[in-house]
Design a protein around this motif. Structure first.
Motif, PDB file in Angstrom:
ATOM      1  N   ASN A 121       0.759  -1.284  -0.093  1.00  0.00           N
ATOM      2  CA  ASN A 121      -0.030   0.123  -0.009  1.00  0.00           C
ATOM      3  C   ASN A 121       0.820   1.286   0.073  1.00  0.00           C
ATOM      4  O   ASN A 121       0.619   2.161  -0.747  1.00  0.00           O
ATOM      5  N   GLU A 124       2.527   1.703  -3.435  1.00  0.00           N
ATOM      6  CA  GLU A 124       1.691   2.365  -4.499  1.00  0.00           C
ATOM      7  C   GLU A 124       1.314   3.818  -4.340  1.00  0.00           C
ATOM      8  O   GLU A 124       1.323   4.698  -5.174  1.00  0.00           O
ATOM      9  N   ARG A 125       1.065   4.152  -2.851  1.00  0.00           N
ATOM     10  CA  ARG A 125       0.877   5.489  -2.410  1.00  0.00           C
ATOM     11  C   ARG A 125       1.935   6.415  -3.089  1.00  0.00           C
ATOM     12  O   ARG A 125       1.917   7.560  -3.475  1.00  0.00           O
ATOM     13  N   ARG A 126       3.295   5.984  -2.870  1.00  0.00           N
ATOM     14  CA  ARG A 126       4.499   6.637  -3.141  1.00  0.00           C
ATOM     15  C   ARG A 126       4.563   6.840  -4.571  1.00  0.00           C
ATOM     16  O   ARG A 126       5.079   8.235  -5.155  1.00  0.00           O
ATOM     17  N   THR A 128       1.957   6.736  -6.684  1.00  0.00           N
ATOM     18  CA  THR A 128       1.071   7.775  -7.284  1.00  0.00           C
ATOM     19  C   THR A 128       1.454   9.225  -6.780  1.00  0.00           C
ATOM     20  O   THR A 128       1.229  10.228  -7.675  1.00  0.00           O
ATOM     21  N   ASN A 129       2.082   9.481  -5.667  1.00  0.00           N
ATOM     22  CA  ASN A 129       2.596  10.908  -5.589  1.00  0.00           C
ATOM     23  C   ASN A 129       3.634  11.394  -6.360  1.00  0.00           C
ATOM     24  O   ASN A 129       3.757  12.326  -6.716  1.00  0.00           O
TER      25      ASN A 129
END
Length: 232
Positions: A121, A124-126, A128-129
């Motif tokens: 998770n 994926e967040r990194r 996206t950022n």
């Protein structure tokens, strides 16, 4: 997850290092580097930059909080997500962890499957950022080009003769509004806010403007529009 990622695991318990490394590397998506203490971890960090760091809190000499503080003070590692592993489960300890800058907190004993889910998770967040930051930088660069282009054309007005468009271009009122704002150097998000519509709709209007003017980029579009008097 298709892209391989590198995880740095810092824990003074050999059994934890071995079991977590084996579990996370099983699928082949993750590579885990291990260190038994913060000093060893820092030696690894001087050679590689991991995508996620998993660190125990209760370690000899330098504890997890001190290790995290050093990470957050170093520009090279400030953005790396950090997961704390600890036998402590007190709310005050979790709050201290979050206030120190950790991204997730997992008390021991923990389920390796839960740890893997947290890791993926955060990855994926990194991702996206980073994509959002890259896209924003590109749009800002385009906006700056447009502003410079308008300035150059403004300086040349005394010698540049504006000619009528060789073709008739019929723009809807909304397309005209979008074109005018693109010419101001605004990005899609700013245009959407100004016109009280969605970014997706703005993208559609910009695409139509490309098609109607035979241009392929925002800079080309503005150059064409200014040359043929479609906007000011």
């Amino acid at each position: 997850m298709s892209d391989s990622a590198t995880i740095l695991l810092v824990d003074d318990e050999p059994s934890v290092r071995e079991s977590v490394q084996a579990y996370l590397e099983y699928s082949g998506d993750l590579t885990v580097k291990v260190a038994s203490n913060a000093t060893d971890a820092w030696r690894i960090l001087e050679k590689i930059t991991p995508d996620v760091i998993i660190s125990d809190i209760m370690m000899p000499e330098v504890d997890g909080y001190q290790f995290l503080e050093k990470l957050r003070d170093d520009p090279r590692f400030q953005g790396i997500p950090v997961i704390f592993l600890t036998a402590r489960g007190m709310t005050s300890d979790r709050i201290k962890g979050y206030n120190s800058g950790c991204d997730a907190y997992l008390p021991k004993p923990f389920d390796p499957e839960e740890l893997e889910a947290i890791v993926k998770n955060l990855l994926e967040r990194r991702k996206t950022n980073e994509k959002t930051a890259t896209d924003s930088a590109k749009l800002e660069e385009i906006a700056q080009e447009i502003r410079e282009l308008k300035q150059q054309l403004g300086q040349q007005q005394n010698t540049l003769t504006t000619t009528p468009s060789p073709i008739k271009i019929d723009l809807t009122p909304r397309e005209q509004s979008v074109l005018d704002l693109v010419a101001e150097g605004l990005m899609n998000k700013e245009i959407a806010a100004r016109l009280e519509t969605s970014v997706r709709n703005v993208e559609k209007y910009v695409s139509r403007l490309f098609s109607k003017t035979g241009t392929n980029s925002r800079t080309e579009l503005v150059r064409f529009a200014l040359k043929h008097g479609l906007t000011e």
